[in-house]
Design an enzyme around this catalytic site. Structure first.
Site, PDB file in Angstrom:
ATOM      1  N   LYS A   1       0.822  -1.215   0.000  1.00  0.00           N
ATOM      2  CA  LYS A   1       0.000   0.000   0.000  1.00  0.00           C
ATOM      3  C   LYS A   1       0.860   1.272   0.000  1.00  0.00           C
ATOM      4  O   LYS A   1       2.056   1.226   0.304  1.00  0.00           O
ATOM      5  CB  LYS A   1      -0.961  -0.012   1.203  1.00  0.00           C
ATOM      6  CG  LYS A   1      -1.806  -1.275   1.295  1.00  0.00           C
ATOM      7  CD  LYS A   1      -2.823  -1.406   0.167  1.00  0.00           C
ATOM      8  CE  LYS A   1      -3.245  -2.786  -0.153  1.00  0.00           C
ATOM      9  NZ  LYS A   1      -4.242  -3.530   0.431  1.00  0.00           N
TER      10      LYS A   1
HETATM   11  C1  LIG Z   1      -5.103  -4.590   0.804  1.00  0.00           C
HETATM   12  C2  LIG Z   1      -6.582  -4.630   0.763  1.00  0.00           C
HETATM   13  C3  LIG Z   1      -7.347  -5.153   1.820  1.00  0.00           C
HETATM   14  C4  LIG Z   1      -6.738  -5.887   2.974  1.00  0.00           C
HETATM   15  O1  LIG Z   1      -5.789  -5.175   3.666  1.00  0.00           O
HETATM   16  P1  LIG Z   1      -4.815  -5.943   4.688  1.00  0.00           P
HETATM   17  O2  LIG Z   1      -4.238  -4.826   5.495  1.00  0.00           O
HETATM   18  O3  LIG Z   1      -3.800  -6.650   3.852  1.00  0.00           O
HETATM   19  O4  LIG Z   1      -5.636  -6.859   5.492  1.00  0.00           O
HETATM   20  C5  LIG Z   1      -8.717  -5.070   1.755  1.00  0.00           C
HETATM   21  N1  LIG Z   1      -9.325  -4.519   0.700  1.00  0.00           N
HETATM   22  C6  LIG Z   1      -8.642  -4.030  -0.349  1.00  0.00           C
HETATM   23  C7  LIG Z   1      -9.385  -3.416  -1.481  1.00  0.00           C
HETATM   24  C8  LIG Z   1      -7.245  -4.083  -0.351  1.00  0.00           C
HETATM   25  O5  LIG Z   1      -6.576  -3.612  -1.411  1.00  0.00           O
END
Ligand SMILES: *Cc1c(COP(=O)(O)O)cnc(C)c1O
Length: 396
Positions: free
Chosen positions: A197
């Site tokens: 992210k």
């Molecule tokens: C990355 C992501 C998640 C999950 O996030 P984590 O922190 O890895 O649990 C949920 N929804 C979307 C759209 C994502 O891109």
């Protein structure tokens, strides 16, 4: 020109920007301070988690937040804190990361997987409306790729049917809709700090919400059922330990000062891609008619700031998609094939998820490819590498 996959010279041989970027001085100092303090956990009196939570609530235009271990758990805790559980249905889009659905399953509810808009690939109010039943308790718009879902459209349906709205803002730190920040547009919003992210501590997540009672309930879910301000061994509710550490929060806090400039940089890269794509000619013998062979997937109505987690491209290639992706990677421009439709994942349906027909999502899974945000952090002048490689591969 011989394609690199056939032994020709690649368009690009230098690496794309590393992710995460090297620690900056502010991160190094804050992390070291936290490590030296010995206050590594969020309940020991340190301030990093509290500061991060306050900053994200502010960023989202709301009063409250709860820092959590990741966004999957954050989505679960938001749903559970808002009262969603067994017997309830939650409407989720089919073109998203699997956690948008598994968080619903974790809450004991049924994910109802619906199609996305065929053009912008986001959830729409009309699709939500068509999927509402007597059991629908909530809807989870996803701010896919960093561009906000059309929240006024979705909220109008939610109000009409008394649905809770949990925004999956895992990809959209700093994005805004009609001039209003995401995260604060529904009942709760959830960010991710997982390694891919645009802000990351390796793992991490954060829930924001507007309402005081919702905050108390969500906080309790994330803190073993305790009451906010109550006894350490008092557990009036069922809850879990879903907390973030102070060390993770220390990595993330200084990042907030760079967020705006990093979003601007990614947008500048995308603007260059758009200029370059407009100049790509149609390949010889192209049979797509007026359809451009490559186009940037447009944003939903109302987007005022796209945080550009992904650059989504719709590609009409006259040959095999796997070959296209391999050929692009060989040119030094690796692209990602993106999500399979959630409704096609047997594990989800076997666990009780209910997929609706999703032709637009199926088309997206065949036609859409992504460039990840870490690549968009490169010098915008290097957008030409993407355009050149696309031109080369499409014309080969
Ligand atoms: C990355 C992501 C998640 C999950 O996030 P984590 O922190 O890895 O649990 C949920 N929804 C979307 C759209 C994502 O891109």
């Amino acid at each position: 020109m011989t394609l690199a996959i056939h032994g020709g010279t690649p368009v690009r041989t230098t690496p794309w920007p590393a992710w995460p970027p090297p620690l900056d001085d502010a991160q190094r100092k804050l992390v070291t301070d936290v490590l030296d303090s010995g206050l590594w956990g969020a309940t020991q009196g340190g301030s990093a988690c509290a500061d991060l939570t306050a900053a994200f609530a502010r960023l989202s235009g709301v009063r409250y937040g709860v820092a959590v271990g990741n966004a999957t758990l954050g989505l679960f805790a938001a749903l559970r804190g808002l009262g969603v559980g067994p017997g309830d249905e939650v409407i989720v889009p089919a073109y998203t990361f699997v956690a948008s659905a598994t968080s619903v399953l974790l809450a004991g509810a049924v994910p109802v997987i619906v199609d996305v808009d065929p053009v912008d690939l986001h959830l729409t109010g009309a699709v939500v409306e068509a999927a509402v039943t007597g059991r629908t308790a909530a809807v989870m718009p996803v701010h896919l790729a960093g561009s906000p879902a059309d929240m006024d459209d979705i909220n109008a349906v939610a109000v009409r049917h008394g649905l809770k709205v949990v925004e999956d803002a895992a990809q959209a730190h700093g994005a805004s809709y009609k001039g209003r920040p995401v995260g604060g547009l529904g009942d709760a919003g959830v960010y991710s700090f997982q390694a891919s992210k645009a802000m990351t501590a390796g793992e991490g997540g954060l829930i924001v919400c507007r309402d005081e009672a919702d905050h108390e309930a969500i906080w309790s879910v994330c803190n073993l059922g305790r009451k906010l301000g109550g006894q350490w061994y008092g557990h009036p509710n069922v809850g879990w330990n879903l907390r973030l550490t102070e060390i993770q929060a220390a990595l993330l806090l200084p990042w907030l000062d760079r967020l705006d400039s990093e979003i601007a940089r990614r947008n500048a890269f995308v603007a260059e891609v758009e200029r370059g794509l407009a100049a790509i000619g149609l390949p010889e013998g192209y049979e797509g008619g007026a359809r451009q062979p490559v186009s940037v997937v447009p944003q939903p109505p109302g987007t005022t700031l796209d945080s550009r987690h992904l650059l989504m491209l719709r590609v009409h290639v006259p040959y095999d998609r796997a070959f296209f992706l391999e050929a692009m990677a060989a040119e030094g421009v690796p692209l990602d094939g993106g999500y399979p439709p959630l409704g096609t994942m047997a594990a989800l349906t076997e666990a009780g998820a209910r997929p609706e027909p999703c032709p637009a999502t199926e088309a997206a899974s065949r036609e859409v490819v992504w460039m990840r945000q870490s690549m968009l952090m490169d010098d915008p002048a290097h957008a030409s590498h993407l355009v050149e490689a696309l031109t080369k591969v499409l014309h080969a």
